[in-house]
Design a protein around this motif. Structure first.
Motif, PDB file in Angstrom:
ATOM      1  N   TRP A 230       0.836  -1.205   0.000  1.00 10.59           N
ATOM      2  CA  TRP A 230       0.000   0.000   0.000  1.00 10.59           C
ATOM      3  C   TRP A 230       0.872   1.257   0.000  1.00 10.59           C
ATOM      4  O   TRP A 230       0.574   2.226  -0.723  1.00 10.59           O
ATOM      5  CB  TRP A 230      -0.912  -0.004   1.230  1.00 10.59           C
ATOM      6  N   LEU A 231       1.958   1.236   0.768  1.00  9.29           N
ATOM      7  CA  LEU A 231       2.840   2.404   0.818  1.00  9.29           C
ATOM      8  C   LEU A 231       3.542   2.631  -0.514  1.00  9.29           C
ATOM      9  O   LEU A 231       3.758   3.772  -0.924  1.00  9.29           O
ATOM     10  CB  LEU A 231       3.884   2.225   1.921  1.00  9.29           C
ATOM     11  N   LYS A 232       3.916   1.558  -1.197  1.00 14.44           N
ATOM     12  CA  LYS A 232       4.667   1.668  -2.447  1.00 14.44           C
ATOM     13  C   LYS A 232       3.767   1.803  -3.672  1.00 14.44           C
ATOM     14  O   LYS A 232       4.235   2.221  -4.737  1.00 14.44           O
ATOM     15  CB  LYS A 232       5.561   0.435  -2.622  1.00 14.44           C
ATOM     16  N   GLY A 233       2.498   1.431  -3.542  1.00 14.34           N
ATOM     17  CA  GLY A 233       1.602   1.459  -4.691  1.00 14.34           C
ATOM     18  C   GLY A 233       1.237   2.872  -5.123  1.00 14.34           C
ATOM     19  O   GLY A 233       1.402   3.838  -4.377  1.00 14.34           O
ATOM     20  N   LYS A 234       0.743   2.972  -6.343  1.00 15.01           N
ATOM     21  CA  LYS A 234       0.377   4.282  -6.894  1.00 15.01           C
ATOM     22  C   LYS A 234      -0.977   4.757  -6.378  1.00 15.01           C
ATOM     23  O   LYS A 234      -1.099   5.853  -5.847  1.00 15.01           O
ATOM     24  CB  LYS A 234       0.348   4.196  -8.425  1.00 15.01           C
ATOM     25  N   ASN A 235      -2.000   3.936  -6.547  1.00 15.48           N
ATOM     26  CA  ASN A 235      -3.361   4.326  -6.196  1.00 15.48           C
ATOM     27  C   ASN A 235      -3.661   3.923  -4.748  1.00 15.48           C
ATOM     28  O   ASN A 235      -4.321   2.905  -4.493  1.00 15.48           O
ATOM     29  CB  ASN A 235      -4.357   3.684  -7.165  1.00 15.48           C
ATOM     30  N   LYS A 236      -3.156   4.701  -3.815  1.00 10.21           N
ATOM     31  CA  LYS A 236      -3.272   4.336  -2.402  1.00 10.21           C
ATOM     32  C   LYS A 236      -4.725   4.293  -1.936  1.00 10.21           C
ATOM     33  O   LYS A 236      -5.102   3.418  -1.152  1.00 10.21           O
ATOM     34  CB  LYS A 236      -2.465   5.310  -1.542  1.00 10.21           C
ATOM     35  N   LEU A 237      -5.536   5.221  -2.415  1.00  5.41           N
ATOM     36  CA  LEU A 237      -6.920   5.278  -1.965  1.00  5.41           C
ATOM     37  C   LEU A 237      -7.697   4.052  -2.418  1.00  5.41           C
ATOM     38  O   LEU A 237      -8.310   3.352  -1.604  1.00  5.41           O
ATOM     39  CB  LEU A 237      -7.593   6.553  -2.483  1.00  5.41           C
ATOM     40  N   ILE A 243      -8.255  -3.361   0.173  1.00  4.70           N
ATOM     41  CA  ILE A 243      -7.715  -4.110   1.315  1.00  4.70           C
ATOM     42  C   ILE A 243      -8.707  -4.109   2.471  1.00  4.70           C
ATOM     43  O   ILE A 243      -8.977  -5.150   3.089  1.00  4.70           O
ATOM     44  CB  ILE A 243      -6.359  -3.512   1.764  1.00  4.70           C
ATOM     45  N   LEU A 244      -9.279  -2.936   2.764  1.00  6.63           N
ATOM     46  CA  LEU A 244     -10.220  -2.829   3.882  1.00  6.63           C
ATOM     47  C   LEU A 244     -11.484  -3.650   3.657  1.00  6.63           C
ATOM     48  O   LEU A 244     -12.121  -4.104   4.619  1.00  6.63           O
ATOM     49  CB  LEU A 244     -10.574  -1.363   4.119  1.00  6.63           C
ATOM     50  N   CYS A 245     -11.840  -3.846   2.399  1.00 10.26           N
ATOM     51  CA  CYS A 245     -13.030  -4.642   2.094  1.00 10.26           C
ATOM     52  C   CYS A 245     -12.732  -6.141   2.064  1.00 10.26           C
ATOM     53  O   CYS A 245     -13.523  -6.957   2.553  1.00 10.26           O
ATOM     54  CB  CYS A 245     -13.616  -4.216   0.745  1.00 10.26           C
ATOM     55  N   CYS A 246     -11.580  -6.510   1.480  1.00 12.85           N
ATOM     56  CA  CYS A 246     -11.288  -7.920   1.254  1.00 12.85           C
ATOM     57  C   CYS A 246     -10.742  -8.625   2.496  1.00 12.85           C
ATOM     58  O   CYS A 246     -11.088  -9.786   2.753  1.00 12.85           O
ATOM     59  CB  CYS A 246     -10.292  -8.063   0.100  1.00 12.85           C
ATOM     60  N   VAL A 247      -9.869  -7.937   3.250  1.00  9.37           N
ATOM     61  CA  VAL A 247      -9.229  -8.598   4.394  1.00  9.37           C
ATOM     62  C   VAL A 247     -10.255  -9.050   5.438  1.00  9.37           C
ATOM     63  O   VAL A 247     -10.245 -10.218   5.861  1.00  9.37           O
ATOM     64  CB  VAL A 247      -8.154  -7.692   5.019  1.00  9.37           C
ATOM     65  N   PRO A 248     -11.176  -8.174   5.899  1.00 14.44           N
ATOM     66  CA  PRO A 248     -12.171  -8.646   6.869  1.00 14.44           C
ATOM     67  C   PRO A 248     -13.028  -9.793   6.329  1.00 14.44           C
ATOM     68  O   PRO A 248     -13.351 -10.731   7.066  1.00 14.44           O
ATOM     69  CB  PRO A 248     -13.022  -7.403   7.149  1.00 14.44           C
ATOM     70  N   PHE A 249     -13.399  -9.714   5.050  1.00 12.82           N
ATOM     71  CA  PHE A 249     -14.200 -10.774   4.453  1.00 12.82           C
ATOM     72  C   PHE A 249     -13.437 -12.099   4.466  1.00 12.82           C
ATOM     73  O   PHE A 249     -13.995 -13.159   4.795  1.00 12.82           O
ATOM     74  CB  PHE A 249     -14.584 -10.406   3.019  1.00 12.82           C
ATOM     75  N   ALA A 250     -12.133 -12.050   4.106  1.00 14.70           N
ATOM     76  CA  ALA A 250     -11.329 -13.269   4.089  1.00 14.70           C
ATOM     77  C   ALA A 250     -11.184 -13.857   5.487  1.00 14.70           C
ATOM     78  O   ALA A 250     -11.267 -15.079   5.676  1.00 14.70           O
ATOM     79  CB  ALA A 250      -9.955 -12.979   3.493  1.00 14.70           C
ATOM     80  N   LEU A 251     -10.987 -12.986   6.473  1.00 16.32           N
ATOM     81  CA  LEU A 251     -10.847 -13.468   7.848  1.00 16.32           C
ATOM     82  C   LEU A 251     -12.145 -14.080   8.363  1.00 16.32           C
ATOM     83  O   LEU A 251     -12.130 -15.091   9.073  1.00 16.32           O
ATOM     84  CB  LEU A 251     -10.397 -12.323   8.756  1.00 16.32           C
ATOM     85  N   LEU A 252     -13.275 -13.473   8.017  1.00 16.55           N
ATOM     86  CA  LEU A 252     -14.567 -14.026   8.437  1.00 16.55           C
ATOM     87  C   LEU A 252     -14.869 -15.335   7.720  1.00 16.55           C
ATOM     88  O   LEU A 252     -15.560 -16.210   8.263  1.00 16.55           O
ATOM     89  CB  LEU A 252     -15.683 -13.015   8.159  1.00 16.55           C
TER      90      LEU A 252
END
Length: 439
Positions: A230-237, A243-252
């Motif tokens: 995320w820090l190195k990527g271009k489109n941070k937003l 990431i905020l959408c996929c990570v919680p879904f994957a953990l659940l």
């Protein structure tokens, strides 16, 4: 059928390799990283495909009269060669000298071919061939593992191909963590929308397969890799939202047994596996303090643990690239290994800094960032795995060196032109001063 297909592909490629040795690099990485012949059940499993490709590639480089292949002499390559030489020295003085040679030959094959890859990475297209080959080779197992995780509801672990560097659940998970940043780089190169969607889906499936491995070290490496990506990527937003959408879904999505496994990170004192690793780390530390050259490749034996481990009967592999190198090659070997990593990282930083204002070299900056992200995942996850001789990080190191050499070549004409322009401007000012009338 799989044996026949792999055999036909390899032998059909040999004439082309002889004409273009860089294709030999592609085939070597495909065979050594993906190990497609291990997916068969017949003669191909033990056939020496890698050796044949290596011999033909080396012969093609020697007989190619149009090009002279030279090893680029940089601080990274010099340190890498020093590390190879040091491993040979420690093998001579190993604790079990009669047993280390098989492993030494295996390591020499990996590092020797890395040197050949360094000689063959001459253009941007060669580097991207290498990246594509690594992505396809490991991404195949990640995509398949991600689908398996979805179908099984995460109830069963994802394992790598049997008989390879990445056959364990921990090893394949770390390999997938390293591959995701490389996929992200290639995603930016794909123009076709369906191709981009396929690559994005593959990234998500690889991440899910890494979680489905139940590897605690890979979970930590995944967190570090995603943050740095995320820090190195271009489109941070946009990337941050994904990431905020996929990570919680994957953990659940993952079952309770997965969460119970990951939660043991906070209770490692009660985990026999974790305590066994710590015991092996103590053994490596004590061995290195007693033997400046380390113990050589074969040190995970009862007699070594009896002499150096706090718990002699608890015999484990190092489960850490750092303690693995420390125990096998001593403090000097670990110092060389760490310097090699630092120099590779600094090479990436140099590339990013010197391409900041060059749109034509934006690809080099993007690739250097993703190589750093991939190597960071390896450095974090490797703290819990015995993968010091895993070939992919060395190929990424070679790619980083090659990118810097290309940037240096591209910047040289610009620097010469600027210097000539500065000299011409200075001469013009001198001429104007000489023709000015005296007042």
């Amino acid at each position: 059928m799989r044996d026949v297909i792999v055999t036909l592909l390899v032998f059909a490629s040999l004439p082309y390799i002889f004409k273009r040795p860089s294709l030999g690099m592609v085939m070597w990485i495909w065979i050594s990283v993906m190990n497609p012949h291990t997916q068969g059940w017949g003669f191909a499993r033990d056939f020496p495909f890698a050796a044949i490709i290596a011999v033909v590639t080396a012969a093609a480089m020697i007989t190619n009269s149009r090009r002279h292949y030279r090893l680029p002499l940089t601080p990274v390559t010099a340190t890498f060669i020093l590390f190879i030489c040091w491993m040979c020295v420690t093998s001579v003085f190993a604790m079990h000298p009669e047993e280390v040679w098989t492993q030494l030959v295996k390591v020499i094959k990996i590092t020797g071919m890395t040197l050949i890859v360094l000689m063959l990475l001459r253009k941007r297209i060669h580097i991207e061939w290498m990246i594509w080959t690594i992505v396809v080779s490991i991404g195949y197992y990640g995509t398949k593992g991600g689908i398996f995780t979805i179908r099984s509801g995460g109830q069963y672990r994802v394992w790598g191909p049997v008989g390879t560097f990445i056959d364990g659940n921990n090893e394949i998970a770390l390999a997938l963590v390293m591959t995701i940043p490389l996929m992200y780089y290639l995603y930016g190169l794909i123009a076709n929308k369906w191709g981009r969607r396929a690559m994005a889906a593959s990234m998500l499936l690889c991440a899910l397969a890494s979680l489905g491995s139940y590897s605690r070290g890979a979970a930590i490496a995944m967190s570090a890799m995603l943050l740095f990506l995320w820090l190195k990527g271009k489109n941070k937003l946009s990337f941050g939202v994904i990431i905020l959408c996929c990570v919680p879904f994957a953990l659940l999505f993952m079952p309770e047994q997965w969460h119970s496994r990951i939660d043991t990170i906070n209770e490692y004192e009660q985990d026999a596996s974790a305590m066994g690793r710590i015991n092996a780390w103590h053994m490596a530390y004590n061995l290195a303090n007693d033997r400046p050259l380390g113990g050589g490749f074969i040190i995970y034996e009862a007699d070594v643990f009896e002499k150096y481990a706090p718990v002699p009967h608890d015999i484990h592999a190092a489960h850490s690239i750092y303690f693995q190198v420390l125990g096998e090659h001593g403090w000097a070997g670990l110092a060389i290994y760490l310097v090699l990593g630092c120099l590779t990282w600094r090479t990436g930083t140099w590339i990013i800094r010197h391409t900041a204002l060059r749109k034509d070299l934006a690809w080099a900056s993007d690739l250097a960032k993703m190589l750093q992200v991939s190597l960071l995942g390896f450095m974090v996850g490797g703290a819990f795995l015995s993968l010091a001789y895993f070939d992919v990080p060395y190929y990424l190191m070679a790619g980083m060196v090659a990118v810097r050499l290309i940037v240096e070549r591209e910047k040289a004409p610009v620097a010469d032109a600027q210097q000539r322009a500065a000299v011409a401007e200075s001469n013009r000012e001198i001429e104007e001063m000489q023709h000015e009338p005296l007042r």
